[in-house]
Enzyme design. Structure first.
Site, PDB file in Angstrom:
ATOM      1  N   GLU A 113      -3.394  83.257  18.405  1.00 15.03           N
ATOM      2  CA  GLU A 113      -3.658  84.666  18.099  1.00 15.03           C
ATOM      3  C   GLU A 113      -3.843  85.478  19.367  1.00 15.03           C
ATOM      4  O   GLU A 113      -4.653  85.125  20.228  1.00 15.03           O
ATOM      5  CB  GLU A 113      -4.896  84.802  17.210  1.00 15.03           C
ATOM      6  CG  GLU A 113      -5.197  86.231  16.821  1.00 15.03           C
ATOM      7  CD  GLU A 113      -6.242  86.363  15.724  1.00 15.03           C
ATOM      8  OE1 GLU A 113      -6.590  87.515  15.378  1.00 15.03           O
ATOM      9  OE2 GLU A 113      -6.709  85.326  15.211  1.00 15.03           O
ATOM     10  N   LYS A 166      -8.651  74.946   8.311  1.00 22.56           N
ATOM     11  CA  LYS A 166      -8.429  75.526   9.636  1.00 22.56           C
ATOM     12  C   LYS A 166      -9.760  75.764  10.308  1.00 22.56           C
ATOM     13  O   LYS A 166     -10.712  76.223   9.663  1.00 22.56           O
ATOM     14  CB  LYS A 166      -7.650  76.843   9.536  1.00 22.56           C
ATOM     15  CG  LYS A 166      -7.323  77.453  10.911  1.00 22.56           C
ATOM     16  CD  LYS A 166      -6.388  78.645  10.802  1.00 22.56           C
ATOM     17  CE  LYS A 166      -7.116  79.910  10.389  1.00 22.56           C
ATOM     18  NZ  LYS A 166      -8.090  80.371  11.428  1.00 22.56           N
ATOM     19  N   ASP A 206      -9.945  78.424   5.569  1.00 18.30           N
ATOM     20  CA  ASP A 206     -10.716  78.545   6.805  1.00 18.30           C
ATOM     21  C   ASP A 206     -12.097  77.919   6.659  1.00 18.30           C
ATOM     22  O   ASP A 206     -12.806  78.177   5.666  1.00 18.30           O
ATOM     23  CB  ASP A 206     -10.908  80.023   7.164  1.00 18.30           C
ATOM     24  CG  ASP A 206      -9.944  80.509   8.222  1.00 18.30           C
ATOM     25  OD1 ASP A 206      -9.379  79.676   8.955  1.00 18.30           O
ATOM     26  OD2 ASP A 206      -9.764  81.742   8.325  1.00 18.30           O
ATOM     27  N   ASP A 241     -11.065  83.524   6.605  1.00 13.11           N
ATOM     28  CA  ASP A 241     -12.385  84.156   6.609  1.00 13.11           C
ATOM     29  C   ASP A 241     -12.271  85.645   6.916  1.00 13.11           C
ATOM     30  O   ASP A 241     -13.267  86.373   6.867  1.00 13.11           O
ATOM     31  CB  ASP A 241     -13.347  83.452   7.562  1.00 13.11           C
ATOM     32  CG  ASP A 241     -12.846  83.384   8.997  1.00 13.11           C
ATOM     33  OD1 ASP A 241     -11.771  83.930   9.294  1.00 13.11           O
ATOM     34  OD2 ASP A 241     -13.545  82.767   9.834  1.00 13.11           O
ATOM     35  N   SER A 242     -11.052  86.117   7.167  1.00  9.12           N
ATOM     36  CA  SER A 242     -10.797  87.557   7.243  1.00  9.12           C
ATOM     37  C   SER A 242     -11.169  88.252   5.945  1.00  9.12           C
ATOM     38  O   SER A 242     -11.306  89.484   5.912  1.00  9.12           O
ATOM     39  CB  SER A 242      -9.323  87.818   7.565  1.00  9.12           C
ATOM     40  OG  SER A 242      -8.466  87.077   6.704  1.00  9.12           O
ATOM     41  N   GLU A 245     -11.555  77.105  14.265  1.00  7.87           N
ATOM     42  CA  GLU A 245     -11.313  77.802  15.517  1.00  7.87           C
ATOM     43  C   GLU A 245     -11.970  77.063  16.672  1.00  7.87           C
ATOM     44  O   GLU A 245     -13.009  76.429  16.506  1.00  7.87           O
ATOM     45  CB  GLU A 245     -11.882  79.227  15.457  1.00  7.87           C
ATOM     46  CG  GLU A 245     -11.256  80.110  14.399  1.00  7.87           C
ATOM     47  CD  GLU A 245     -11.866  81.504  14.384  1.00  7.87           C
ATOM     48  OE1 GLU A 245     -11.520  82.274  13.477  1.00  7.87           O
ATOM     49  OE2 GLU A 245     -12.688  81.828  15.274  1.00  7.87           O
TER      50      GLU A 245
END
Length: 294
Positions: A210, A141, A112, A69-70, A143
């Site tokens: 991270e 993925k 993501d 999602d970056s 978070e």
């Protein structure tokens, strides 16, 4: 190039060990990634958001491609990842998956789950994860700490491989007080350890760490027996490394993060820069804990 150079997959910036060369020629699966980790071979991951860069990354020997999602920040011009939609993620995953298929690539593709697409319920997470898998992902993925363990278990039980993400989690950057190193205190380190084990027990096969102190990341990597850690700003002792494509190519108009090396420096092209990254991760020269970690 001599036959011996070809057999060891030599590049202008380093030589991949034979195991890495073999891995690059065979389809990457989740069991294969975990086998590589078990025998001590470092795993490599880069982000990619389109067909061409994904195919080049695969050709350079990158095992895992993350459609992160970056993309909101590097492709869409957003100030954070929180504005990225599920529709946008599916679009970019489809583009990357097409590029990999066209190139007969072997890389493992991770997508993501964007902000708000898995927070409401396990069922919402399943619908969102299914959309990413239908778009072409091999794994999703997400978070978050212990609160996501139930969701991870729910997805894994339904055949969806999951990569977890601890430490600095960009989707909650406001709650964390900015882009700061996580796990620096004894209490926060203990919490992260507990969360990591909960996620492993729930079935997460990969775990991104991270901006985590190198010593803590190394300890987690040793403790987790069936979940491979992937570091970004977490030192050299994780099972593998990931970088944002634009960062490692030096395409950054702002301040470069401490944990990044510009692999385009001295490289004649993008593929060679990616090969340099793969070689550096495999031989342990990147990251350097004295320069790229805390």
């Amino acid at each position: 190039m001599s036959a011996s150079a070809e057999s060891t997959n030599a590049t202008p910036y380093g030589t991949l060990p034979p195991t890495a060369a073999a891995s690059a020629r065979k389809p990457i699966s989740l069991p294969r990634l975990l086998e590589m980790h078990a025998r001590g071979e470092k795993l490599t991951m880069l982000t990619a958001y389109d067909a061409t860069f994904a195919a080049v990354a695969d050709a350079a020997g990158v095992e895992c491609i993350l459609v992160g999602d970056s993309l909101g920040m590097v492709c869409q011009g957003l100030s954070s990842t929180m504005g990225v939609t599920l529709q946008a993620m599916c679009y970019h995953i489809e583009s990357v998956a097409r590029g990999l298929r066209r190139a007969q690539a072997t890389a493992w593709l991770i997508g993501d789950l964007p902000y708000g697409s898995y927070h409401e319920s396990r069922e919402q997470a399943l619908r969102s994860a299914a959309a990413l898998m239908q778009a072409g992902s091999h794994m999703v993925k997400l978070e978050g700490g212990g609160w996501t363990a139930d969701t991870v278990r729910f997805l894994v039980e339904r055949g969806i491989p999951v990569c977890a993400h601890l430490g600095l989690t960009p989707q909650t950057v406001h709650a964390l007080g900015g882009y700061r190193v996580q796990g620096k205190t004894q209490e926060s380190a203990a919490l992260m350890k507990r969360q990591a084990h909960e996620l492993q027990d729930a079935g997460a096969a990969l775990l991104v760490l991270e901006m985590v102190p190198a010593a803590l990341a190394a300890e987690l990597t040793r403790e987790l027996t069936h979940c491979a850690t992937i570091g970004i700003g977490a030192g050299k002792d994780t099972a593998g490394q990931v970088l944002v494509l634009h960062d490692m190519l030096g395409i950054n108009l702002g301040k470069m993060p401490k944990f990044v090396r510009n692999f385009m420096t001295g490289a004649p092209g993008v593929k060679e820069a990616m090969q340099a990254y793969v070689a550096a991760v495999k031989n342990g020269s990147f990251p350097d804990n004295t320069q790229h970690a805390w």
